[in-house]
Design an enzyme around this catalytic site. Structure first.
Site, PDB file in Angstrom:
ATOM      1  N   CYS A  79     -10.021  17.943  50.428  1.00  0.00           N
ATOM      2  CA  CYS A  79      -9.484  18.146  49.081  1.00  0.00           C
ATOM      3  C   CYS A  79      -8.449  17.060  48.747  1.00  0.00           C
ATOM      4  CB  CYS A  79      -8.913  19.553  48.944  1.00  0.00           C
ATOM      5  SG  CYS A  79      -8.736  20.034  47.224  1.00  0.00           S
ATOM      6  N   HIS A 167     -13.236  23.243  50.734  1.00  0.00           N
ATOM      7  CA  HIS A 167     -12.432  23.734  51.865  1.00  0.00           C
ATOM      8  C   HIS A 167     -13.326  24.401  52.910  1.00  0.00           C
ATOM      9  CE1 HIS A 167      -8.410  23.032  50.226  1.00  0.00           C
ATOM     10  NE2 HIS A 167      -8.985  23.227  49.052  1.00  0.00           N
ATOM     11  N   GLU A 169     -12.508  25.386  55.727  1.00  0.00           N
ATOM     12  CA  GLU A 169     -11.727  26.296  56.573  1.00  0.00           C
ATOM     13  C   GLU A 169     -11.697  27.728  56.051  1.00  0.00           C
ATOM     14  OE1 GLU A 169     -10.664  23.823  54.751  1.00  0.00           O
ATOM     15  OE2 GLU A 169      -8.744  24.212  53.775  1.00  0.00           O
TER      16      GLU A 169
END
Ligand code: XMP
Length: 510
Positions: A79, A167, A169
């Site tokens: 990002c 993202h 994660e």
């Protein structure tokens, strides 16, 4: 030092999640704020640049020199990290015309690319950005896009530098783990050897090398997971030169002091139990204000601990159960945390007694502490217990704390907690307890009118205690507990259930 991935933090709310995902792959990683980027060493096998609430177009935005890493180890920008790399090389990062927030789907994926290998076309990813990369600098190649975001992932030709706009994660990126594994294992070449057993072996060696052969270490034990695991590690490293001190403040759960002390003894730990209940009750007498109660407990704890610590001949180390989230908080991009958790705060003791501080769990997240505890043979009843506040039942007794009120609460609390275990609900809730309220209510028992105290049951679901929802416990169970408390605990004639979530309420009532 073990081989590791360095995560440079630019202040994203998701940075800790990046670390969690990498650790889940049994690879060690550390988060450092971009303002304190560590020098590249042989242990660092790759770098992840986190997201950020900032915009690279803002002249004040983080813009560190990354040349010591780029081209020398693999780098993955996530990002903001991706936008920063593109921006630094002269790419155009502009406000997105369609603000992308939430679920998106990768449609153009270069599936032969080592970073994206195994990702299915259309795979769901989580976006959260106001800016977008409009044009890539020379030498950058797009390797994935979505219908709205032309550059969802890129690589820098000729060197292992990558950027992704989404993202991986967060769990909403359904194949994010595959991408993280591709980067950490296949591209950075980490060997996934960061296991609890490995941690125990290497930490025991480190402790043996750090703590001198005649040194003595003291540690305050609370019955909680962190201090117990720290004790087991130190015990394995230095045996009886670890001196545990377990203070009974008279505010623990029913039979907890005896039970936990017994468990410690069975584990072979050198622990001294100190019954200081009367000192704590004396310090609490007359106080009804929550903060004054907390302060009185904190002060008394330091007095008792200090007195006991002085009884250990030659003590020159103080061990603490500090864990990684506390460490990250204190060095975060957002500035040092202003509060120190009370159970980590043993006043000015290290300075007062000239003690060096040792923190064997500083690198671990909470669930890793549990895994290490498991590897060290910590019994289930300590390993999987609910969190319990340092000031104990004092902050669950609204109004003045007296030995009689503590006893009433202990009995009601034991019925609730035993009931949760009996009905297989204990592990469904994150924390539970009973609050003794400072009011009396009218009731009727047989032909007698009663005028007795009220308790509130509190049970919450949560991940980390920062936010929480009230647990939707079955009515049948609540009815059973209410009956049992009213029938068996003299002094209580009414039970209510707390249905407030946090925020705006808190978990404890004081
Ligand atoms: P609250 O009530 O703030 O609690 O929602 C969040 C978590 O922190 C615990 N807690 C404390 N722990 N000392 C502690 O060691 C304290 O003074 C304290 N106050 C709250 C609480 O039990 C819950 O797990």
């Amino acid at each position: 030092m073990p081989q590791q991935i360095l995560i440079l933090d630019f202040g994203s709310q998701y940075t800790q999640l990046i670390a969690r995902r990498i650790r889940e792959l049994n690879v060690y990683c550390e988060i450092h704020p971009f303002t304190h980027a560590p020098a590249l060493t042989e242990d660092i096998r790759g770098v992840v640049l986190s997201g950020s609430p900032c915009s690279v177009r803002d002249p004040e935005a983080p813009n560190p020199d990354l040349s010591q890493y780029l081209g020398r180890v693999p780098v993955l920008g996530v990002c903001y990290g991706a936008q920063l790399l593109a921006h630094q090389r002269g790419g155009d990062v502009l406000p997105a015309t369609i603000r992308e927030y939430g679920r998106a789907h990768l449609t153009h994926i270069n599936q032969h690319h080592p970073l994206l290998h195994g990702l299915r076309p259309g795979t769901q990813v989580w976006m959260s950005h106001g800016d977008t990369i409009k044009t890539l600098p020379e030498g950058f190649l797009t390797i994935a896009g979505t219908p709205d975001v032309q550059v969802a992932a890129y690589e820098l030709e000729g060197q292992p530098t990558f950027g992704i706009q989404f993202h991986p994660e967060v769990t909403h990126s359904t194949e994010g783990k595959i991408l993280m594994q591709n980067f950490v294992v296949n591209i950075c070449g980490c060997d996934q050897s960061w296991t609890p057993e490995h941690f125990v072996d290497s930490m025991v060696l480190t402790l043996q090398n750090t703590i001198g052969p005649d040194d003595q270490v003291i540690l305050g034990l609370s019955g909680g997971v962190d201090s117990s695991v720290a004790a087991l590690l130190l015990h394995r490293a230095i045996g009886p030169r670890l001196h545990g001190i377990f203070v009974d403040n008279g505010l623990l759960r029913k039979d907890e002091y005896e039970g936990v002390l017994e468990s410690y003894k069975e584990l072979g730990l050198n622990v001294r139990g100190v019954n200081a209940s009367q000192e704590f009750y004396a310090a609490l007498a007359g106080h009804t204000d929550p903060e004054k109660k907390r302060k009185a407990i904190g002060r008394t704890f330091i007095e008792v601990f200090d007195r006991e610590a002085h009884k250990v001949d030659g003590a020159n180390w103080l061990a603490q159960g500090t864990i990684y989230p506390d460490v990250i908080e204190s060095v975060s991009v957002k500035g040092p945390a202003v509060t120190i958790k009370s159970h980590h705060n043993v006043g000015g003791l290290p300075e007062l007694m000239n003690l060096k501080v040792v923190e064997p769990l500083r690198a671990l997240f909470k669930d890793e502490v549990r895994e290490v505890g498991d590897a060290l043979g910590l019994p289930h009843n300590i390993l999987h217990r609910h969190p319990f506040p340092g000031p104990g039942l004092a902050i669950r007794i609204l109004g003045e704390v007296t030995p009689e009120r503590v006893q009433i609460l202990q009995r009601a609390d034991a019925i609730f907690i035993d009931g949760l275990r009996e009905f297989d609900l204990y592990n469904e809730v994150w924390q539970a307890g009973v609050m003794l309220l400072p009011i009396h209510s009218v009731g009727v028992m047989g032909d007698e009118r009663t005028y007795e105290q009220v308790v509130a049951l509190r049970a919450v679901t949560s991940v980390d205690g920062m936010t929480a929802d009230w647990a939707h416990l079955p009515y049948q169970f609540l009815a059973h507990i209410s009956n049992k408390i009213i029938n068996q605990v003299r002094g209580i004639n009414r039970v209510v259930y707390d249905i407030s979530s946090k925020p705006p309420a808190t978990i404890e009532w004081e």
